[in-house]
Design an enzyme around this catalytic site. Structure first.
Site: not given
Length: 235
Positions: A30, A49, A94-96, A177, A202
């Site tokens: 992303r 990493r 900035i995530g889900t 989250e 989800d």
């Protein structure tokens, strides 16, 4: 000595300049997508990493960095600490997330107004019962259409505790989250500004969980990237 300078960049290996404002996706893929979508001539900031990060010029003509944090609080804490040590001052996750409330649909955008710190990392950092973002960044996210919301941060993606979702709902959380509490806790300790915008990928249904497909998740990822950038945009 400033707390900021007690931390060294042991895990991030900068290969380009770091911008003062940073978007923080969890997923390295992303980070690449958002950087290609938003930035002019992005250069890889970090690949050590597998934590891909990029710096380039945003549409407002100013530098912006997009840096992945990896999954979960421990990884996010390392990345955010080291970014701050290197000079980051405004950070937006900035995530889900997964919906807990039944009125949330796939693709809904949430501006995190408070977090229940139900994870080990933020607790170890001294988080209280609730954590909050920078007020101005939150207001900007909300003004651009993201729904202000309470969310829970947890350590478990596959959570066997069947009763936990109901408990979080009772405490006011509409989604769950894994990194927001850590980002807020580190930012608070280090005296920098932070916020979080999440896209719902989800939801629960009567016959089980429904997860967005890969293409839809990528679309949601770009939308949260746009929303996060808008909150940081020079106006």
């Amino acid at each position: 000595m400033s707390l900021r300078h007690e931390i060294r960049a042991n895990h991030l290996k900068p290969a380009a300049e770091l911008a003062e404002r940073v978007l923080l996706p969890g997923d390295p893929h992303r980070a690449l997508m958002v950087a290609q979508h938003l930035l002019e001539a992005p250069k890889m900031f970090n690949h050590h990493r597998g934590l891909w990060g990029y710096t380039g010029v945003a549409p407002d003509g100013e530098p912006l960095t997009v840096q992945s944090t990896g999954m979960g609080g421990p990884s996010a804490a390392i990345v955010v600490e080291e970014l701050i040590a290197l000079g980051a001052a405004r950070l937006v996750r900035i995530g889900t997330c997964g919906a807990l409330a039944g009125d949330l649909e796939l693709g809904a955008l949430l501006a995190v107004a408070e977090v229940l710190p139900c994870d080990g990392t933020s607790t170890a950092l001294g988080a209280g019962e609730r954590l909050h973002p920078d007020r101005e960044l939150l207001e900007r996210l909300a003004a651009d259409g993201a729904r202000p919301a309470t969310v829970a941060s947890t350590d478990l993606f596959y959570d066997p505790r069947t009763e936990q979702a109901a408990a979080w709902l009772e405490d006011g959380a509409v989604a769950v989250e894994m990194e927001a509490a850590t980002v807020f806790a580190v930012a608070q300790r280090r005296g920098v500004r932070a916020a979080c915008v999440l896209g719902v990928t989800d939801v629960s249904q009567a016959n089980g969980a429904l997860r967005a497909g890969p293409q839809r998740i990528e679309e949601i990822g770009l939308r949260v990237g746009e929303a996060g950038y808008s909150s940081l945009r020079i106006r």
